[in-house]
Scaffold this active site. Sequence first.
Site, PDB file in Angstrom:
ATOM      1  N   GLU A 252       0.834  -1.212   0.000  1.00 21.02           N
ATOM      2  CA  GLU A 252       0.000   0.000   0.000  1.00 21.02           C
ATOM      3  C   GLU A 252       0.865   1.257   0.000  1.00 21.02           C
ATOM      4  O   GLU A 252       0.629   2.187  -0.771  1.00 21.02           O
ATOM      5  CB  GLU A 252      -0.918   0.022   1.226  1.00 21.02           C
ATOM      6  CG  GLU A 252      -1.970  -1.080   1.257  1.00 21.02           C
ATOM      7  CD  GLU A 252      -2.932  -1.055   0.083  1.00 21.02           C
ATOM      8  OE1 GLU A 252      -2.980  -0.054  -0.644  1.00 21.02           O
ATOM      9  OE2 GLU A 252      -3.633  -2.058  -0.104  1.00 21.02           O
TER      10      GLU A 252
ATOM     11  N   ASN B 274       1.327   3.876  -3.088  1.00 21.11           N
ATOM     12  CA  ASN B 274       0.990   5.292  -2.896  1.00 21.11           C
ATOM     13  C   ASN B 274       2.139   6.209  -3.334  1.00 21.11           C
ATOM     14  O   ASN B 274       1.907   7.253  -3.945  1.00 21.11           O
ATOM     15  CB  ASN B 274       0.653   5.569  -1.429  1.00 21.11           C
ATOM     16  CG  ASN B 274      -0.771   5.162  -1.079  1.00 21.11           C
ATOM     17  OD1 ASN B 274      -1.560   4.832  -1.959  1.00 21.11           O
ATOM     18  ND2 ASN B 274      -1.091   5.193   0.203  1.00 21.11           N
TER      19      ASN B 274
ATOM     20  N   ARG C 161      -9.111   4.264  -7.801  1.00 23.45           N
ATOM     21  CA  ARG C 161      -8.539   4.013  -6.482  1.00 23.45           C
ATOM     22  C   ARG C 161      -9.713   3.967  -5.510  1.00 23.45           C
ATOM     23  O   ARG C 161     -10.698   4.692  -5.667  1.00 23.45           O
ATOM     24  CB  ARG C 161      -7.540   5.126  -6.108  1.00 23.45           C
ATOM     25  CG  ARG C 161      -6.505   5.387  -7.203  1.00 23.45           C
ATOM     26  CD  ARG C 161      -5.091   4.992  -6.852  1.00 23.45           C
ATOM     27  NE  ARG C 161      -4.904   3.664  -6.366  1.00 23.45           N
ATOM     28  CZ  ARG C 161      -4.313   2.679  -7.052  1.00 23.45           C
ATOM     29  NH1 ARG C 161      -3.897   2.848  -8.279  1.00 23.45           N
ATOM     30  NH2 ARG C 161      -4.123   1.508  -6.504  1.00 23.45           N
TER      31      ARG C 161
HETATM   32  N1  LIG Z   1       2.974   9.039  -0.870  1.00 26.75           N
HETATM   33  C1  LIG Z   1       1.955   9.886  -1.086  1.00 26.75           C
HETATM   34  N2  LIG Z   1       2.148  11.084  -1.695  1.00 26.75           N
HETATM   35  C2  LIG Z   1       1.123  11.936  -1.909  1.00 26.75           C
HETATM   36  N3  LIG Z   1      -0.163  11.685  -1.571  1.00 26.75           N
HETATM   37  C3  LIG Z   1      -0.429  10.517  -0.959  1.00 26.75           C
HETATM   38  C4  LIG Z   1       0.595   9.553  -0.678  1.00 26.75           C
HETATM   39  N4  LIG Z   1       0.030   8.502  -0.051  1.00 26.75           N
HETATM   40  C5  LIG Z   1      -1.278   8.776   0.042  1.00 26.75           C
HETATM   41  N5  LIG Z   1      -1.573   9.982  -0.488  1.00 26.75           N
HETATM   42  C6  LIG Z   1      -2.901  10.622  -0.515  1.00 26.75           C
HETATM   43  O1  LIG Z   1      -3.747   9.985   0.426  1.00 26.75           O
HETATM   44  C7  LIG Z   1      -4.922   9.510  -0.221  1.00 26.75           C
HETATM   45  C8  LIG Z   1      -5.407   8.248   0.453  1.00 26.75           C
HETATM   46  O2  LIG Z   1      -4.460   7.184   0.267  1.00 26.75           O
HETATM   47  P1  LIG Z   1      -4.988   5.676   0.313  1.00 26.75           P
HETATM   48  O3  LIG Z   1      -3.868   4.770  -0.004  1.00 26.75           O
HETATM   49  O4  LIG Z   1      -5.727   5.465   1.581  1.00 26.75           O
HETATM   50  O5  LIG Z   1      -6.078   5.632  -0.863  1.00 26.75           O
HETATM   51  P2  LIG Z   1      -5.811   5.663  -2.442  1.00 26.75           P
HETATM   52  O6  LIG Z   1      -4.376   5.395  -2.729  1.00 26.75           O
HETATM   53  O7  LIG Z   1      -6.369   6.916  -2.979  1.00 26.75           O
HETATM   54  O8  LIG Z   1      -6.685   4.432  -2.935  1.00 26.75           O
HETATM   55  P3  LIG Z   1      -6.248   2.871  -2.832  1.00 26.75           P
HETATM   56  O9  LIG Z   1      -5.081   2.775  -1.900  1.00 26.75           O
HETATM   57  O10 LIG Z   1      -7.466   2.201  -2.296  1.00 26.75           O
HETATM   58  O11 LIG Z   1      -5.914   2.468  -4.208  1.00 26.75           O
HETATM   59  C9  LIG Z   1      -4.562   9.378  -1.679  1.00 26.75           C
HETATM   60  O12 LIG Z   1      -5.684   9.453  -2.530  1.00 26.75           O
HETATM   61  C10 LIG Z   1      -3.582  10.543  -1.862  1.00 26.75           C
HETATM   62  O13 LIG Z   1      -4.276  11.742  -2.071  1.00 26.75           O
HETATM   63 MG   LIG Z   2      -3.355   3.818  -1.900  1.00 26.78          MG
END
Ligand SMILES: Nc1ncnc2c1ncn2[C@@H]1O[C@H](COP(=O)(O)OP(=O)(O)OP(=O)(O)O)[C@@H](O)[C@H]1O
Ligand SMILES: [Mg+2]
Lengths: 148, 111
Positions: free
Chosen positions: A48, A52, A106
């Site tokens: 995860e 990200n 996502r």
């Molecule tokens: N490394 C990162 N850099 C910038 N923004 C991030 C990062 N990690 C997370 N985010 C932000 O946090 C939000 C939530 O992250 P999360 O992993 O919970 O969900 P997602 O990545 O959008 O969806 P999924 O993980 O279910 O595919 C993301 O949509 C993004 O905006």
């Molecule tokens: Mg994610």
Amino acid sequence: MEQTNEMMIEFDSRSCNESFARVAVAAFMTQLNPTLEEVADVKTALSEAVTNAIVHGYENEIRKVTVTCSIAGQVLTLNVSDSGVGIADIAKAMEPLFTTKPDTERSGMGFAFMEAFMDDVQVESAVGKGTSVTMKKRIGRIAGEYHD
Amino acid sequence: MEDFFKINGTDLTVFLPAELDHHNAEKIKQGSDRLIQNNNIRRIIFDFRRTSFMDSSGIGMIMGRYKNIRFMGGVVAAVHVNDRILRILTLSGIYKVIDIYEGLPEQSQMF
Ligand SMILES: Nc1ncnc2c1ncn2[C@@H]1O[C@H](COP(=O)(O)OP(=O)(O)OP(=O)(O)O)[C@@H](O)[C@H]1O
Ligand SMILES: [Mg+2]
């Protein structure tokens, strides 16, 4: 004295490296004699954070992702860092189902899975500077055998 | 890539890879959408028999296919689901909108 050990890997933010990072961390943590379920939990949480960094942090631009993995006693600490776009509102980002990329399918479950599978998840981030996610999990076959 | 998919009437079975992460989910997305459009698919069956790992990217991929096929009155099922995959499907809430089976639908009970 508590046994300590640490490793660090740095790789290009290509999606094919997600499986490489999972295998590397899974191999490193075998010295803790984990259960299959513990390995699966750690692999999911790591995947995860690395995903990200690739899809949000760098928005698919090819830069470097760093994974540090350390052991102190029975506690495994993982850190995943990028120097990408950063997160403006960390509390909001960590809410289940919150995503800034619904158009690319996502689901906003990444942080929820990290929190479900690890004992502790801490996020540090600065807009335009990058994001660092630190997660901890106590590994041990016998519950209650180890103490803080 | 082709051995991931099997069409039988209006059913599309997707044989998921061993690790359903972001990297592999992107491949499945592209391949399945083309087949769904061209073959009048009404049911997508995700077969997890080979799959031991899935993260939120897999959930996003399944949810995306569900949203697309629901518009056309179609349904989504997951078969050969092991305990680990079931846990991820349950935590994500996606179990509410797809039918989940331990084996094949005709052989096993729905979770
Ligand atoms: N490394 C990162 N850099 C910038 N923004 C991030 C990062 N990690 C997370 N985010 C932000 O946090 C939000 C939530 O992250 P999360 O992993 O919970 O969900 P997602 O990545 O959008 O969806 P999924 O993980 O279910 O595919 C993301 O949509 C993004 O905006
Ligand atoms: Mg994610």
